[in-house]
Design a protein around this motif. Structure first.
Motif: not given
Length: 217
Positions: A147-163, A181-189
């Motif tokens: 949740m939030g722009a900075t957390a979204n950016r950092e968590v997506a990077q940490l998880l290696g999110v793609n697509d 990501f490798s183990d599931g789905t990421w949502i950024g709000l």
């Protein structure tokens, strides 16, 4: 890392921050809004940037919230921030997960009145990434919501999110993100304290598309 090791690492880092800024006001730290047991495994994780506010409430959890989810008002009263509690509980309801079973916490455990006033933000965020890399490796959630722009950016990077795809949220031109990501789905709000979309009627169709299929992950 075991809970005691995580807690010790945070406390040491916090004390180091205080020594580096002796004129600053000690505002404490906070990691989890859920009971400690979620560190052993959780289907859903929910991660914000850092705890806000200007005071430390002695009745609130620090490392974890053992009385139940801190997003429940009967567990903690957040006063002016109660809308955020309402919004997050609605998110958990949509995901069909009891609040106490969510790995809910702060990427950066150090409190600040706002993101702009977080001392040494780059160092604090780097510490949070290292910390949550270990936490997520152990808990292995199949759905991670940030949740939030900075957390979204950092968590997506940490998880290696793609697509990653963007989804309108029914609030002007604002969007949410969804990726894999490798183990599931990421949502950024967007930050739910400012964008109260979870209960907002014009946002429901957009949210249904964003969260499609995730209530049984």
């Amino acid at each position: 890392m075991r809970p005691a090791e995580i807690e010790n690492a945070i406390q040491l880092a916090y004390e180091t921050r205080l020594r580096q800024n002796p004129s600053g006001r000690p505002l404490g730290w906070r990691l989890l809004y859920s009971p400690c047991r979620v560190l052993d495994g959780a289907r859903v994780a929910f991660v914000g940037l850092n705890p806000g506010g200007t005071t430390i409430d002695p009745d609130h959890g620090v490392f974890s919230s053992e009385r139940g989810s801190a997003y429940r008002k009967e567990v903690e009263n957040w006063g002016a921030s109660s809308q955020l509690q309402d919004q997050v509980l609605e998110l958990f309801r949509r995901l069909n997960v009891p609040p106490e079973e969510v790995l809910a916490g702060n990427l950066v455990p150090f409190r600040s009145p706002s993101e702009d006033t977080l001392e040494n933000a780059p160092g604090a965020i780097e510490f949070g990434r290292t910390l949550w890399a270990e936490i997520l490796k152990t808990a292995r959630p199949s759905l991670v919501v940030s949740m939030g722009a900075t957390a979204n950016r950092e968590v997506a990077q940490l998880l290696g999110v793609n697509d990653v795809k963007s989804y309108p949220v029914g609030w002007g031109n604002y969007t949410a993100s969804r990726g894999r990501f490798s183990d599931g789905t990421w949502i950024g709000l967007p930050h739910l304290s400012r964008f109260a979309i979870m209960k907002r009627a014009p946002s429901q169709a957009a949210l249904a598309e964003l969260f499609r299929g995730l209530d049984t992950v």
